[in-house]
Design a protein around this motif. Sequence first.
Motif, short mmCIF file in Angstrom:
data_model
loop_
_atom_site.label_atom_id
_atom_site.label_comp_id
_atom_site.label_asym_id
_atom_site.label_seq_id
_atom_site.Cartn_x
_atom_site.Cartn_y
_atom_site.Cartn_z
N THR A 194 0.84 -1.20 0.00
CA THR A 194 0.00 0.00 0.00
C THR A 194 0.87 1.25 0.00
O THR A 194 0.61 2.21 -0.73
CB THR A 194 -0.92 0.01 1.23
OG1 THR A 194 -1.79 -1.14 1.18
CG2 THR A 194 -1.77 1.27 1.26
N GLY A 195 1.91 1.26 0.83
CA GLY A 195 2.82 2.40 0.85
C GLY A 195 3.52 2.59 -0.48
O GLY A 195 3.69 3.72 -0.96
N PHE A 196 3.92 1.48 -1.11
CA PHE A 196 4.53 1.56 -2.43
C PHE A 196 3.56 2.16 -3.45
O PHE A 196 3.94 3.02 -4.26
CB PHE A 196 4.98 0.18 -2.89
CG PHE A 196 5.30 0.10 -4.35
CD1 PHE A 196 6.50 0.59 -4.85
CD2 PHE A 196 4.38 -0.45 -5.25
CE1 PHE A 196 6.78 0.53 -6.21
CE2 PHE A 196 4.67 -0.51 -6.60
CZ PHE A 196 5.86 -0.02 -7.09
N ALA A 197 2.31 1.70 -3.42
CA ALA A 197 1.31 2.22 -4.37
C ALA A 197 1.08 3.71 -4.17
O ALA A 197 0.97 4.47 -5.14
CB ALA A 197 0.00 1.44 -4.21
N MET A 198 1.01 4.15 -2.92
CA MET A 198 0.79 5.57 -2.65
C MET A 198 2.00 6.40 -3.07
O MET A 198 1.85 7.50 -3.64
CB MET A 198 0.50 5.76 -1.16
CG MET A 198 -0.80 5.12 -0.69
SD MET A 198 -1.00 5.19 1.11
CE MET A 198 -1.10 6.95 1.39
N ALA A 199 3.20 5.89 -2.80
CA ALA A 199 4.41 6.62 -3.21
C ALA A 199 4.51 6.68 -4.72
O ALA A 199 4.89 7.72 -5.30
CB ALA A 199 5.65 5.94 -2.62
N PHE A 200 4.17 5.59 -5.40
CA PHE A 200 4.21 5.57 -6.86
C PHE A 200 3.20 6.55 -7.45
O PHE A 200 3.53 7.34 -8.36
CB PHE A 200 3.92 4.15 -7.35
CG PHE A 200 3.73 4.05 -8.84
CD1 PHE A 200 4.82 4.06 -9.69
CD2 PHE A 200 2.46 3.96 -9.39
CE1 PHE A 200 4.66 3.99 -11.06
CE2 PHE A 200 2.28 3.88 -10.75
CZ PHE A 200 3.38 3.89 -11.60
N ALA A 201 1.97 6.52 -6.94
CA ALA A 201 0.94 7.43 -7.45
C ALA A 201 1.31 8.89 -7.20
O ALA A 201 1.09 9.75 -8.06
CB ALA A 201 -0.40 7.10 -6.79
N ARG A 202 1.89 9.16 -6.05
CA ARG A 202 2.33 10.53 -5.75
C ARG A 202 3.43 10.97 -6.70
O ARG A 202 3.46 12.11 -7.15
CB ARG A 202 2.81 10.59 -4.30
CG ARG A 202 3.36 11.94 -3.86
CD ARG A 202 2.23 12.96 -3.76
NE ARG A 202 2.72 14.22 -3.25
CZ ARG A 202 3.28 15.18 -3.98
NH1 ARG A 202 3.43 14.99 -5.29
NH2 ARG A 202 3.67 16.30 -3.44
N ALA A 203 4.35 10.06 -7.01
CA ALA A 203 5.49 10.41 -7.85
C ALA A 203 5.10 10.62 -9.30
O ALA A 203 5.68 11.48 -9.98
CB ALA A 203 6.56 9.31 -7.74
N VAL A 204 4.12 9.87 -9.79
CA VAL A 204 3.73 10.00 -11.20
C VAL A 204 3.25 11.41 -11.51
O VAL A 204 3.57 11.98 -12.56
CB VAL A 204 2.64 8.96 -11.54
CG1 VAL A 204 2.00 9.28 -12.89
CG2 VAL A 204 3.24 7.56 -11.59
N GLY A 205 2.50 11.99 -10.60
CA GLY A 205 1.95 13.32 -10.85
C GLY A 205 2.75 14.46 -10.26
O GLY A 205 2.30 15.61 -10.30
N GLU A 206 3.92 14.17 -9.71
CA GLU A 206 4.73 15.22 -9.07
C GLU A 206 5.23 16.23 -10.10
O GLU A 206 5.65 15.87 -11.20
CB GLU A 206 5.91 14.59 -8.33
CG GLU A 206 6.85 15.59 -7.70
CD GLU A 206 6.16 16.51 -6.70
OE1 GLU A 206 6.70 17.59 -6.45
OE2 GLU A 206 5.10 16.16 -6.17
N TYR A 207 5.20 17.49 -9.72
CA TYR A 207 5.59 18.56 -10.63
C TYR A 207 6.56 19.54 -9.97
O TYR A 207 7.66 19.79 -10.48
CB TYR A 207 4.35 19.30 -11.12
CG TYR A 207 4.65 20.49 -12.00
CD1 TYR A 207 5.01 20.31 -13.33
CD2 TYR A 207 4.57 21.79 -11.51
CE1 TYR A 207 5.29 21.39 -14.16
CE2 TYR A 207 4.84 22.88 -12.32
CZ TYR A 207 5.20 22.67 -13.64
OH TYR A 207 5.47 23.75 -14.44
N GLY A 208 6.18 20.08 -8.82
CA GLY A 208 6.93 21.19 -8.23
C GLY A 208 8.37 20.88 -7.91
O GLY A 208 9.27 21.67 -8.21
N SER A 209 8.62 19.71 -7.30
CA SER A 209 10.00 19.40 -6.89
C SER A 209 10.84 18.91 -8.05
O SER A 209 12.07 18.85 -7.94
CB SER A 209 9.99 18.33 -5.79
OG SER A 209 9.45 17.12 -6.27
N VAL A 210 10.23 18.56 -9.19
CA VAL A 210 10.96 17.95 -10.30
C VAL A 210 11.43 18.98 -11.31
O VAL A 210 12.54 18.88 -11.84
CB VAL A 210 10.09 16.88 -10.99
CG1 VAL A 210 10.79 16.31 -12.20
CG2 VAL A 210 9.75 15.77 -10.01
#
Length: 270
Positions: A194-210
């Motif tokens: 579950t933590g992996f899925a949440m981290a993955f989903a958060r990372a896919v849409g990440e914009y500001g820090s990238v």
Amino acid sequence: MQRVLPGFHLTLGYTLVYLALIVLVPLSAVFLRTFSLTWDEFVAVAFSQRALAAYRLSFGAALFAGVLNAVFGLLLAWVLVRYRFPGKRIVDAIIDLPFALPTAVAGIAFTALYAGNGWFGQYLEPMGIKIAFTPIGVVVALIFVGLPFVVRTVQPVLQDLNTEVEEAAATLGATRITAFRRVILPAILPALSTGFAMAFARAVGEYGSVIFIAGNMPMKSEIAPLLIIVQLEQFNYAGATSIATVMLVASFLLLLVINLLQAWGRARGA
């Protein structure tokens, strides 16, 4: 029996209306705007070479960062639960920093650290290790934003896990690795996935820090969310929603697969 919430029908109706307004209507608008394009126009924008390169970077970096977060997030949660050391509360509080810190601030900080004249970059680049303005920098930023999801989902499960089970395994002759693999890992695997899925989903849409550390070079270090912004700046709203639709469908399918794996793991554990 006195119920805390009102009747089932009223509660269910409120829930569905809230879900529709917050989630379903915006997502439906993305699909409807995309339908204003012909199929050829949709393919030309959503599956261009530049868009495919952005998808590969966004999903590939998110997957890689999610795997690293699953490994090291588990280690962090284990240390915070099983050991006592000076400054433990400070370390525990720092874990939540990505939740509170604006992602743009994190991106600027990473760029200052890993750029050619940065604190770390000035020593790494002469050795041939370039992090800023490369896909490696994207992964570093995504690890930062996704780590708390793994730690905070695994930590309470480890706290509830009785150490007597490990002691029983040890008395039966199991090594530490065997006890972890046969006793601990099956118990924490649903939370870890579950933590992996949440981290993955958060990372896919990440914009500001990238965007600050990526360099945003097309075909090399340009992420899909940035490509959407580029389309919006060109007033190509249908093109932006086309790329967003592809990301939405791909993310949904990946999360569906992860949830099926979670259900399969729980069924095996039962």
